[in-house]
Enzyme design. Structure first.
Site, PDB file in Angstrom:
ATOM      1  N   HIS A 141      12.705 -54.533 104.624  1.00  0.00           N
ATOM      2  CA  HIS A 141      12.974 -53.299 105.372  1.00  0.00           C
ATOM      3  C   HIS A 141      14.448 -53.172 105.749  1.00  0.00           C
ATOM      4  CE1 HIS A 141      12.030 -56.255 108.522  1.00  0.00           C
ATOM      5  NE2 HIS A 141      12.767 -55.538 109.339  1.00  0.00           N
ATOM      6  N   CYS A 186      -7.869 -29.050 102.330  1.00  0.00           N
ATOM      7  CA  CYS A 186      -9.123 -29.350 103.027  1.00  0.00           C
ATOM      8  C   CYS A 186     -10.012 -28.112 103.156  1.00  0.00           C
ATOM      9  CB  CYS A 186      -8.818 -29.902 104.408  1.00  0.00           C
ATOM     10  SG  CYS A 186      -7.716 -28.815 105.330  1.00  0.00           S
TER      11      CYS A 186
END
Ligand code: C5P
Length: 423
Positions: free
Chosen positions: A76, A159
């Protein structure tokens, strides 16, 4: 370190929602524009599009876990440093809410915590998740910290619902990314001096006159300028902040020391930004040893400190006036001759001063602009207990000879960015 002299690196974060497939097209656009693209995915993101797809399109390994290879550098941190810009597209409500609260529970969110690169967030979610109070509050918090939110579109959602939440078009996300990359280099080759924090004027070795200035504003400006490629010298009074990334930091205590340091560096500058809350007065003498309580109540005589901004800004004028039209005695700064070696080349530095006021904020700022020979005064009202000095947020009025512009209430980091946009 952000890539300055080679191709720019776009870090693209992909989270888990159906719009993840659109990120493939985004990678293609970035690559076509000659950018290096590194993709980092959340675990849910990989459920929608396989890492293999992004590896193929980006021609780079895809970052998935903090410890893919135990022998490799810390993922990271490497990703965070390589990124010139971090774009999260699509960004789910879950990831947005985590980012707002500093949660780093996967490689994408941990990298977001670790990077100083500009953060662009393109949300994509169901309309009810978008309208959810928590999501909206998180977006406000992220915006205040300087993140750029690429608003979703309204329309038919995967959706079955209709409303806001559809990922912005890839063309729009691409364009916003390029604007940010350009901004990230906008101060390359520029030299900027910043003063910050309070000063301490000592009565004796353990007592001093000072102010509650936290230094946050000056440090945020210095860091943002360095991030945009400027060479930054930060002259700081005593504050509890770590050195900002990429700046030369000179720590001083008193106004006289601050002036001496600023004078040494007041050469070949493109801008000088005076945010320090310099003490206007200092004790005429500093006792060599601690003054004892039992001694008779001491008399303290105060004398004026130099005005660092006014002294140096006047020298710019003096330097130019003497070069152009040497009219004896016409310059209010004639008592302060140009510093030896002061050389402003073909351009004068842009001088920015700050004014913390409790009344007639704009009027006072206008007067300061004239009195101090500044090009811009950033004025703020410090009468509010929640804004100003020690707080993280503020509202700024940018006062120039021509106009006054007032910002929204923003984090000092976002305000720093706004100020540098104006330069
Ligand atoms: O006059 P006033 O102190 O309000 O002006 C504030 C501005 O002047 C700030 O930009 C501050 O950094 C600068 N200043 C300075 N030296 C001083 C006093 C103020 O550089 N002695």
């Amino acid at each position: 370190m952000p890539a300055q002299d080679h191709e720019q690196t776009i870090l693209l974060g992909v989270t888990g929602c159906i719009a993840a497939y659109k990120a493939c097209e985004l990678v293609r656009l970035y690559k076509k524009a000659g950018k290096r693209v590194k993709v980092v995915m959340t675990p849910m993101g990989t459920e929608f599009v396989t890492p293999a797809t992004f590896r193929t399109l980006s021609e780079e390994p895809v970052a998935l876990k903090a410890v893919d290879d135990p022998n490799a550098a810390i993922q990271h941190i490497v990703l965070a440093q390589e990124a010139d810009v971090f774009v999260i597209a699509p960004a789910t409500a879950n990831t947005i809410n985590k980012l707002a609260h500093g949660v780093g529970d996967n490689l994408l969110t941990t990298t977001a915590l670790a990077t100083g690169a500009p953060l662009l967030i393109a949300p994509a979610m169901n309309v009810h998740m978008w309208r959810d109070e928590t999501t909206q509050a998180s977006l406000v918090a992220l915006r205040e910290r300087g993140a750029i939110i690429i608003e979703p579109e309204s329309g038919y959602l995967a959706c079955g619902d209709t409303g806001e939440g559809r990922l912005a078009s890839v063309e729009e996300i691409f364009a916003a990314t390029i604007v940010e990359l350009d901004r990230a280099r906008s101060l390359e080759g520029k030299r900027i001096l910043v003063t910050a924090g309070p000063t301490r004027e000592f009565l004796d070795p353990v007592r001093f006159i000072s102010s509650p200035s936290s230094g946050i504003t000056g440090y945020a400006i210095a860091e943002e300028a360095a991030r945009r490629g400027a060479e930054v010298v930060l002259i700081s009074g005593p504050v509890e902040l770590p050195d900002p990334f990429g700046c030369t930091v000179i720590r001083v205590q008193t106004a006289q020391q601050m002036l001496a340091a600023a004078e040494r560096h007041f050469k070949d500058l493109d801008a000088a930004i005076f945010t320090a809350a310099v003490s206007d007065f200092r004790p005429e003498a500093t006792a060599q040893h601690k003054v004892k309580k039992k001694a008779a109540s001491p008399e303290v005589r105060l004398v004026q400190n130099p005005d660092i901004l006014a002294t140096l800004a006047a020298r710019v004028g003096a330097d130019f006036d003497t070069a152009a039209t040497p009219v004896a005695g016409s310059n209010p700064a004639s008592s302060t001759a140009p510093a030896p070696g002061a050389d402003f080349g073909t351009h004068t530095p842009f001088i920015v001063g700050f004014a913390a006021e409790t009344q007639d904020v704009i009027e006072q700022a206008r007067q300061k602009l004239i009195d101090k020979h500044a090009d811009l005064i950033v004025a703020n009202d410090v009468s509010s207990p929640t804004l100003g000095f020690a707080s993280t947020h503020n509202r700024w009025h940018f006062v120039t000879a021509e106009r006054v512009e007032t910002s929204a209430v923003l984090s000092k980091k976002a305000l720093a960015s706004l100020l540098l946009d104006k330069l």
